[in-house]
Design a protein around this motif. Structure first.
Motif: not given
Length: 195
Positions: A171-172, A174-175, A180, A184, A187-188
């Motif tokens: 997530g990080e 692609v964040d 947001l 991402a 994923y989170y």
């Protein structure tokens, strides 16, 4: 290396089978995945060819599973990833490992090990600013996590924690910061579900 590449004989033996496997593993260690794949797939004497043809020289206990694990690493990490072959290999690896609980634990450890390797590579590439390559590795890690997440559901808390962290790091990666992105957020959400 030069010895293995010059062999033209169709005759196989256990020493040749092990030598090919070790050479492929050495190439993987050097991040030369194309060469590893070339060795693994070499017609009639490559470790994958030996396993797939049920050659007696590849009959040593654990040999097939080790070949599949080595090839899976190569297929996932090569640029571009060979996802079709990787999917086929995960199925072959599942079969080669057997279905008992001890085999399932070993298989989970293989996938976790590959996942950790992908995760480290992703972090390293992001730190170096190699964003395209990092994106490719993120895709490979995501594919592996999808495959592993079903197995981890009933696993110990350390494995579930690793899965959650892996999704969080994806997530990080692609964040973009600020708003947001849906990718991402997905994923989170998977990270949260893994806890």
């Amino acid at each position: 290396e030069s010895g293995f590449s010059t062999i033209s004989s169709e005759k196989t033996n256990p020493t040749l089978a092990i030598a090919g496997l070790f050479l492929a593993q050495a190439y993987n260690q050097e991040s030369d995945y194309n060469k590893a794949i070339e060795v693994l797939e070499r017609k009639s004497i490559g470790p994958l060819a030996l396993v797939e043809s049920n050659d007696e020289s590849a009959g040593r206990a654990g040999y097939a599973a080790t070949v599949y694990r080595t090839a899976l690493q190569s297929y996932v990490l090569v640029s571009p990833p060979r996802t079709k072959e990787a999917d086929q290999l995960t199925n072959a690896l599942d079969s080669a490992m057997g279905g008992d609980s001890e085999s399932e634990k070993k298989l989970l450890q293989i996938y976790l090990g590959l996942g950790l390797q992908l995760q480290r590579q992703l972090v390293s590439l992001r730190e170096k600013g190699e964003l395209e390559e990092a994106e490719r590795i993120a895709g490979a890690l995501d594919g592996l996590l999808v495959r592993v997440s079903d197995r981890i559901a009933g696993a110990d808390w350390k494995s579930r924690l690793w899965l959650a962290r892996a999704y969080y790091h994806l997530g990080e990666s692609v964040d973009p910061g600020g708003l947001l992105s849906p990718e991402a957020a997905g994923y989170y959400e998977k990270a949260l579900a893994a806890y």
